[in-house]
Enzyme design. Structure first.
Site, PDB file in Angstrom:
ATOM      1  N   ASP A 163      60.427  26.937 -21.474  1.00 34.66           N
ATOM      2  CA  ASP A 163      60.631  28.366 -21.231  1.00 34.66           C
ATOM      3  C   ASP A 163      59.288  28.953 -20.793  1.00 34.66           C
ATOM      4  O   ASP A 163      58.952  28.944 -19.620  1.00 34.66           O
ATOM      5  CB  ASP A 163      61.180  28.967 -22.523  1.00 34.66           C
TER       6      ASP A 163
ATOM      7  N   ARG B 149      74.106  24.998 -32.346  1.00 34.33           N
ATOM      8  CA  ARG B 149      73.475  23.733 -31.939  1.00 34.33           C
ATOM      9  C   ARG B 149      74.512  22.648 -31.671  1.00 34.33           C
ATOM     10  O   ARG B 149      74.283  21.718 -30.901  1.00 34.33           O
ATOM     11  CB  ARG B 149      72.520  23.219 -33.029  1.00 34.33           C
TER      12      ARG B 149
ATOM     13  N   PHE C 298      69.329  33.550 -22.089  1.00 36.39           N
ATOM     14  CA  PHE C 298      69.162  32.824 -23.343  1.00 36.39           C
ATOM     15  C   PHE C 298      70.375  31.928 -23.542  1.00 36.39           C
ATOM     16  O   PHE C 298      71.502  32.397 -23.599  1.00 36.39           O
ATOM     17  CB  PHE C 298      68.999  33.784 -24.523  1.00 36.39           C
TER      18      PHE C 298
ATOM     19  N   GLU D  18      62.121  17.298 -24.612  1.00 35.13           N
ATOM     20  CA  GLU D  18      62.308  18.706 -24.969  1.00 35.13           C
ATOM     21  C   GLU D  18      63.690  19.184 -24.542  1.00 35.13           C
ATOM     22  O   GLU D  18      64.270  18.667 -23.590  1.00 35.13           O
ATOM     23  CB  GLU D  18      61.241  19.561 -24.272  1.00 35.13           C
ATOM     24  N   ASP D  19      64.203  20.169 -25.239  1.00 41.84           N
ATOM     25  CA  ASP D  19      65.456  20.784 -24.847  1.00 41.84           C
ATOM     26  C   ASP D  19      65.245  21.716 -23.655  1.00 41.84           C
ATOM     27  O   ASP D  19      65.992  21.676 -22.688  1.00 41.84           O
ATOM     28  CB  ASP D  19      66.090  21.545 -26.026  1.00 41.84           C
TER      29      ASP D  19
HETATM   30  P1  IMP Z   1      58.452  27.647 -24.769  1.00 42.90           P
HETATM   31  O1  IMP Z   1      57.306  27.296 -25.700  1.00 42.90           O
HETATM   32  O2  IMP Z   1      58.496  29.126 -24.527  1.00 42.90           O
HETATM   33  O3  IMP Z   1      58.409  26.842 -23.490  1.00 42.90           O
HETATM   34  O4  IMP Z   1      59.821  27.343 -25.479  1.00 42.90           O
HETATM   35  C1  IMP Z   1      59.881  26.504 -26.493  1.00 42.90           C
HETATM   36  C2  IMP Z   1      61.134  26.472 -27.311  1.00 42.90           C
HETATM   37  O5  IMP Z   1      61.785  27.727 -27.396  1.00 42.90           O
HETATM   38  C3  IMP Z   1      62.159  25.535 -26.743  1.00 42.90           C
HETATM   39  O6  IMP Z   1      61.888  24.194 -27.033  1.00 42.90           O
HETATM   40  C4  IMP Z   1      63.411  26.041 -27.443  1.00 42.90           C
HETATM   41  O7  IMP Z   1      63.517  25.450 -28.721  1.00 42.90           O
HETATM   42  C5  IMP Z   1      63.167  27.524 -27.545  1.00 42.90           C
HETATM   43  N1  IMP Z   1      63.890  28.232 -26.473  1.00 42.90           N
HETATM   44  C6  IMP Z   1      63.401  28.694 -25.311  1.00 42.90           C
HETATM   45  N2  IMP Z   1      64.352  29.266 -24.552  1.00 42.90           N
HETATM   46  C7  IMP Z   1      65.499  29.125 -25.262  1.00 42.90           C
HETATM   47  C8  IMP Z   1      66.876  29.494 -25.005  1.00 42.90           C
HETATM   48  O8  IMP Z   1      67.268  30.050 -23.966  1.00 42.90           O
HETATM   49  N3  IMP Z   1      67.757  29.185 -25.993  1.00 42.90           N
HETATM   50  C9  IMP Z   1      67.409  28.561 -27.146  1.00 42.90           C
HETATM   51  N4  IMP Z   1      66.145  28.197 -27.414  1.00 42.90           N
HETATM   52  C10 IMP Z   1      65.202  28.472 -26.480  1.00 42.90           C
HETATM   53 MG    MG Z   2      62.463  22.962 -28.478  1.00 39.87          MG
END
Ligand code: IMP
Ligand code: MG
Length: 174
Positions: A101, A163, A150, A97-98
């Site tokens: 969050d 990206r 962010f 995963e990147d």
């Molecule tokens: P989560 O499900 O909230 O844990 O986040 C999932 C996805 O939201 C990550 O895999 C990212 O693709 C996107 N995301 C969350 N925070 C950021 C950020 O700060 N910048 C860009 N994408 C984000």
């Molecule tokens: Mg992602």
């Protein structure tokens, strides 16, 4: 209104950490049937660098997921836009995963993958934003913990932009 990007993690800082994670994974997965699952789109850069930092035979597959709309807030709904190309039964799966969050995406993917009976499922994430956590998730291989900002670049986007930046930065609206 225009946007400016402030560097948070430089290209060199990221590269050094990715090499460390790759070495750790190489040690811990020796003799395993490793499948690297790149979660699209955000992790395509991290996954390609991490794959090259791991010195083991591996299979690489891709999973398309959407959890954000056009904005910077998670919709909370995880949508699979493209499934894996092959079964993962009896294999050692490493989800790449990147960023974790809220944790909702990873939690959902762990549940989904476990129904397919792999031998193991672990998580590698370049970034973690613990301040926004909504569900507890275990990150087995973590690049960096960051504050609640962010971020973009190194695969991560803001409305599909940035990206391709080689570093991680924070979008500042000026
Ligand atoms: P989560 O499900 O909230 O844990 O986040 C999932 C996805 O939201 C990550 O895999 C990212 O693709 C996107 N995301 C969350 N925070 C950021 C950020 O700060 N910048 C860009 N994408 C984000
Ligand atoms: Mg992602």
């Amino acid at each position: 209104m225009s946007e400016r990007i402030n560097v948070m993690l430089s290209q060199e800082t990221i590269a050094a950490r990715v090499r460390e994670l790759g070495a750790q994974i190489t040690r811990e997965y020796a003799d395993r049937a490793l499948v690297l699952v790149c979660v699209l789109k955000g992790s395509f850069v991290f996954a390609s660098d991490l794959a090259r930092a791991i010195d083991l035979p591996m299979r690489i597959d891709f999973l398309g997921v959407r959890s954000y709309g056009e904005g910077t807030e998670s919709s909370g709904v995880v949508q699979i836009t493209q499934d894996l190309s092959r079964p993962i039964a009896l294999e050692d799966v490493l989800i790449v995963e990147d960023i974790v969050d809220t944790g909702l995406t990873i939690a959902h993917l762990m549940d989904l993958f476990r129904t397919r009976q792999p031998r193991s499922v672990k998580v590698a994430s370049l970034l973690h934003k613990p301040a926004r956590s909504k569900v507890e998730v275990k990150i087995d291989y973590l690049g960096f913990t960051i504050e609640d900002k962010f971020v973009v670049g190194y695969g991560l986007d803001f409305a599909e932009k940035y990206r391709n930046l080689p570093y991680i930065g924070v979008v500042e609206r000026t």
